[in-house]
Scaffold this motif. Structure first.
Motif, PDB file in Angstrom:
ATOM      1  N   ARG A  34       0.991  -1.293   0.044  1.00  0.00           N
ATOM      2  CA  ARG A  34       0.031   0.027  -0.020  1.00  0.00           C
ATOM      3  C   ARG A  34       0.987   1.220  -0.062  1.00  0.00           C
ATOM      4  N   LYS A  35       0.366   2.265  -0.595  1.00  0.00           N
ATOM      5  CA  LYS A  35       1.221   3.545  -0.668  1.00  0.00           C
ATOM      6  C   LYS A  35       0.169   4.625  -0.263  1.00  0.00           C
ATOM      7  N   LEU A  36       0.876   5.594   0.427  1.00  0.00           N
ATOM      8  CA  LEU A  36       0.020   6.904   1.005  1.00  0.00           C
ATOM      9  C   LEU A  36       0.907   8.015   0.531  1.00  0.00           C
ATOM     10  N   ILE A  37       0.292   9.154   0.612  1.00  0.00           N
ATOM     11  CA  ILE A  37       0.788  10.442   0.478  1.00  0.00           C
ATOM     12  C   ILE A  37       0.782  11.133   1.748  1.00  0.00           C
ATOM     13  N   VAL A  38       1.773  11.628   2.480  1.00  0.00           N
ATOM     14  CA  VAL A  38       1.496  12.233   3.874  1.00  0.00           C
ATOM     15  C   VAL A  38       1.993  13.611   3.478  1.00  0.00           C
ATOM     16  N   TYR A  39       0.762  14.551   3.779  1.00  0.00           N
ATOM     17  CA  TYR A  39       0.875  16.163   3.674  1.00  0.00           C
ATOM     18  C   TYR A  39       1.194  16.697   5.222  1.00  0.00           C
TER      19      TYR A  39
ATOM     20  N   ILE B 190      -0.274  22.788  -0.385  1.00  0.00           N
ATOM     21  CA  ILE B 190      -0.859  21.294  -0.384  1.00  0.00           C
ATOM     22  C   ILE B 190      -2.182  21.524  -0.874  1.00  0.00           C
ATOM     23  N   GLN B 191      -2.855  22.756  -0.860  1.00  0.00           N
ATOM     24  CA  GLN B 191      -4.115  22.764  -1.597  1.00  0.00           C
ATOM     25  C   GLN B 191      -3.816  22.672  -3.155  1.00  0.00           C
ATOM     26  N   GLU B 192      -2.941  23.589  -3.591  1.00  0.00           N
ATOM     27  CA  GLU B 192      -2.557  23.433  -5.025  1.00  0.00           C
ATOM     28  C   GLU B 192      -2.104  21.809  -5.466  1.00  0.00           C
ATOM     29  N   ASN B 193      -1.383  21.305  -4.775  1.00  0.00           N
ATOM     30  CA  ASN B 193      -1.098  19.981  -5.258  1.00  0.00           C
ATOM     31  C   ASN B 193      -2.171  18.958  -5.022  1.00  0.00           C
ATOM     32  N   ILE B 194      -3.084  18.778  -4.045  1.00  0.00           N
ATOM     33  CA  ILE B 194      -4.171  18.197  -4.361  1.00  0.00           C
ATOM     34  C   ILE B 194      -5.245  18.346  -5.215  1.00  0.00           C
TER      35      ILE B 194
ATOM     36  N   ASN C  47     -10.098  21.436   0.821  1.00  0.00           N
ATOM     37  CA  ASN C  47     -10.276  22.505   0.201  1.00  0.00           C
ATOM     38  C   ASN C  47      -9.848  22.299  -1.349  1.00  0.00           C
ATOM     39  N   GLY C  48      -8.796  21.467  -1.529  1.00  0.00           N
ATOM     40  CA  GLY C  48      -8.042  21.199  -2.833  1.00  0.00           C
ATOM     41  C   GLY C  48      -8.918  19.845  -3.495  1.00  0.00           C
ATOM     42  N   VAL C  49      -9.382  19.046  -2.542  1.00  0.00           N
ATOM     43  CA  VAL C  49     -10.422  17.932  -3.209  1.00  0.00           C
ATOM     44  C   VAL C  49     -11.690  18.817  -3.694  1.00  0.00           C
ATOM     45  N   ASN C  50     -12.155  19.619  -3.202  1.00  0.00           N
ATOM     46  CA  ASN C  50     -13.253  20.419  -3.409  1.00  0.00           C
ATOM     47  C   ASN C  50     -13.318  21.093  -4.812  1.00  0.00           C
ATOM     48  N   GLU C  51     -12.070  21.769  -4.818  1.00  0.00           N
ATOM     49  CA  GLU C  51     -11.729  22.505  -5.967  1.00  0.00           C
ATOM     50  C   GLU C  51     -11.533  21.713  -7.324  1.00  0.00           C
ATOM     51  N   GLY C  52     -10.489  20.581  -6.804  1.00  0.00           N
ATOM     52  CA  GLY C  52     -10.221  19.807  -7.886  1.00  0.00           C
ATOM     53  C   GLY C  52     -11.393  18.861  -8.443  1.00  0.00           C
TER      54      GLY C  52
ATOM     55  N   PHE D 171      -2.431   9.921 -10.530  1.00  0.00           N
ATOM     56  CA  PHE D 171      -3.606   9.947  -9.579  1.00  0.00           C
ATOM     57  C   PHE D 171      -3.951   8.433  -9.630  1.00  0.00           C
ATOM     58  N   SER D 172      -4.478   7.891  -8.365  1.00  0.00           N
ATOM     59  CA  SER D 172      -4.837   6.708  -8.240  1.00  0.00           C
ATOM     60  C   SER D 172      -5.671   6.514  -6.994  1.00  0.00           C
ATOM     61  N   HIS D 173      -7.096   5.965  -6.935  1.00  0.00           N
ATOM     62  CA  HIS D 173      -7.825   6.148  -5.921  1.00  0.00           C
ATOM     63  C   HIS D 173      -7.438   5.076  -4.876  1.00  0.00           C
ATOM     64  N   ASP D 174      -6.393   4.268  -5.041  1.00  0.00           N
ATOM     65  CA  ASP D 174      -5.664   3.078  -4.027  1.00  0.00           C
ATOM     66  C   ASP D 174      -4.617   3.905  -3.374  1.00  0.00           C
ATOM     67  N   VAL D 175      -4.237   5.132  -3.655  1.00  0.00           N
ATOM     68  CA  VAL D 175      -3.191   5.741  -3.029  1.00  0.00           C
ATOM     69  C   VAL D 175      -4.077   6.794  -1.849  1.00  0.00           C
ATOM     70  N   GLY D 176      -3.596   6.513  -0.717  1.00  0.00           N
ATOM     71  CA  GLY D 176      -4.440   7.275   0.331  1.00  0.00           C
ATOM     72  C   GLY D 176      -3.870   8.441   0.638  1.00  0.00           C
ATOM     73  N   ILE D 177      -4.532   9.504   0.971  1.00  0.00           N
ATOM     74  CA  ILE D 177      -4.099  10.746   1.435  1.00  0.00           C
ATOM     75  C   ILE D 177      -4.218  11.116   2.965  1.00  0.00           C
ATOM     76  N   VAL D 178      -3.008  11.514   3.477  1.00  0.00           N
ATOM     77  CA  VAL D 178      -3.211  11.656   5.038  1.00  0.00           C
ATOM     78  C   VAL D 178      -2.564  13.103   5.129  1.00  0.00           C
ATOM     79  N   ALA D 179      -3.344  13.748   5.961  1.00  0.00           N
ATOM     80  CA  ALA D 179      -3.145  15.226   6.481  1.00  0.00           C
ATOM     81  C   ALA D 179      -2.392  15.030   8.024  1.00  0.00           C
ATOM     82  N   VAL D 180      -1.285  15.907   8.296  1.00  0.00           N
ATOM     83  CA  VAL D 180      -0.819  15.746   9.548  1.00  0.00           C
ATOM     84  C   VAL D 180      -0.915  17.295   9.980  1.00  0.00           C
TER      85      VAL D 180
END
Length: 351
Positions: free
Chosen positions: A79-84, A121-125, A194-199, A175-184
């Motif tokens: 499994r893969k994650l992106i930690v922001y 972070i918002q721009e990247n998401i 906000n990035g998910v909403n705008e994207g 982009f992949s729906h299998d790659v989880g996104i985690v915010a610290v």
């Protein structure tokens, strides 16, 4: 001199010699008592907190190691994650001390996105979802153009929507729906949503339209900078009013998201809370470790409104955004804006 007097003289000499090396014990002064009492109390409190923190961390690591020790197929992809990480030192420290050991024990592959400034972070998401929508549209177009099989034509079968082909490794990086996104940290959580909403509701063209609208809110000296792309403010966003009139969110599956708390108490008024937190690292370890363990076990549920407003008070005290506001630059709105249709598609990690 008599023998008795000689014995008394020798005893007196011996007593003087011992007293010079071992002075008479007595209680220290009041100031020393206060210093020793305060320092010893603080030392014991810190030592106990470190001890309890280590026990809690070892417990979380041991539970997460059960995932890492599982026997996997040779062709199994971890499994893969992106930690922001929020643009603050407390978020980086919390990830290194509380989150990273749990993810490493669970043998999870992750990439860390350390934001150098607020808004990144918002721009990247947002860009990741723009790329995801473009890839999904390309797959749908290719599936529609693909010839129908003879069996399907004979049976008259026509799917309601073409089934896209699996993504290539190069496309998975975008982009992949299998790659989880985690915010610290709360700042990262706000920018993530906000990035998910705008994207989801916007597109690259909407950024250009909103950039002109944002120029009207800047000072006259700043408006001149918009004419030069090199001096253009780096942070842009899609206005909420524009998102209300956009198309519905895409039909592809969204990746799971997660929030890990990073306690931050900036400012002079929060000094008492900061002192208490200094002696209570075990509380931060328990909160962050529990959230990291939920991410490791990959249990998800549907996102709710309460998940959006979590730790809202902590976000208001963010020192990173306070510094930006004082400069009066083009800063994205602090409030979390997410449409109900987008919220219904989100999945959040749970226990």
């Amino acid at each position: 001199m008599s023998a008795s007097n000689s014995a008394k003289a020798s005893q007196l000499t011996r007593g003087l010699w011992l007293s010079s090396w071992f002075p008479k014990l007595k209680l220290p002064s009041r100031n020393w008592l206060i210093f020793l009492g305060v320092s010893s109390t603080m030392g014991v409190a810190i030592a106990y907190d470190k001890y309890r923190t280590k026990l809690i961390k070892d417990a979380f690591v041991e539970r997460a190691s059960a995932i890492g020790k599982e026997t996997a197929d040779p062709f199994f992809q971890p499994r893969k994650l992106i930690v922001y990480l929020s643009p603050s030192e407390i978020a980086r420290w919390s990830f290194k001390q509380h989150v990273k050991p749990v993810l490493d024990a669970a043998a999870i592959d992750y990439d860390v996105f350390d934001a150098s400034r607020p808004g990144k972070i918002q721009e990247n998401i947002r860009q990741r979802f723009f790329d995801g929508k473009a890839l999904y549209q390309e797959q749908i177009t290719a599936a529609k153009a693909a010839p129908q099989s003879a069996v399907s034509r004979m049976l008259g079968y026509k799917p309601a929507e073409p089934i896209p082909e699996p993504l290539t490794p190069q496309e998975l990086e975008k982009f992949s729906h299998d790659v989880g996104i985690v915010a610290v940290g709360r700042d990262a959580w706000r920018e993530l949503l906000n990035g998910v909403n705008e994207g989801s509701l916007g597109d690259p063209e909407s950024l250009v339209v909103n950039e002109v609208a944002a120029a009207a809110a800047l000072a006259p000296s700043k408006k001149e900078e918009l004419k030069n792309p090199k001096k253009r403010p780096p942070m842009h966003w899609v206005s909420p009013d524009l998102l209300e009139s956009r198309i519905p969110p895409p039909k592809f599956e969204y990746p799971p998201i997660g929030y890990i708390r990073a306690r931050n108490f900036p400012g002079f008024r929060n000094f008492p809370a900061r002192v208490v937190e200094f002696f209570n690292e075990r509380g931060a370890m328990e909160s962050a470790g529990k959230a990291a363990l939920m991410v490791a076990f990959d249990n998800t549920r549907k996102a709710e409104t309460e998940d959006v407003t979590v730790d809202e008070e902590m976000e208001r005290r963010s020192v990173a955004w306070k510094a930006v506001r004082e400069k009066k630059d083009n800063v994205p709105p602090r409030a979390i804006t997410i449409h109900e249709s987008v919220l219904n598609k989100l999945k959040i990690y749970t226990d």
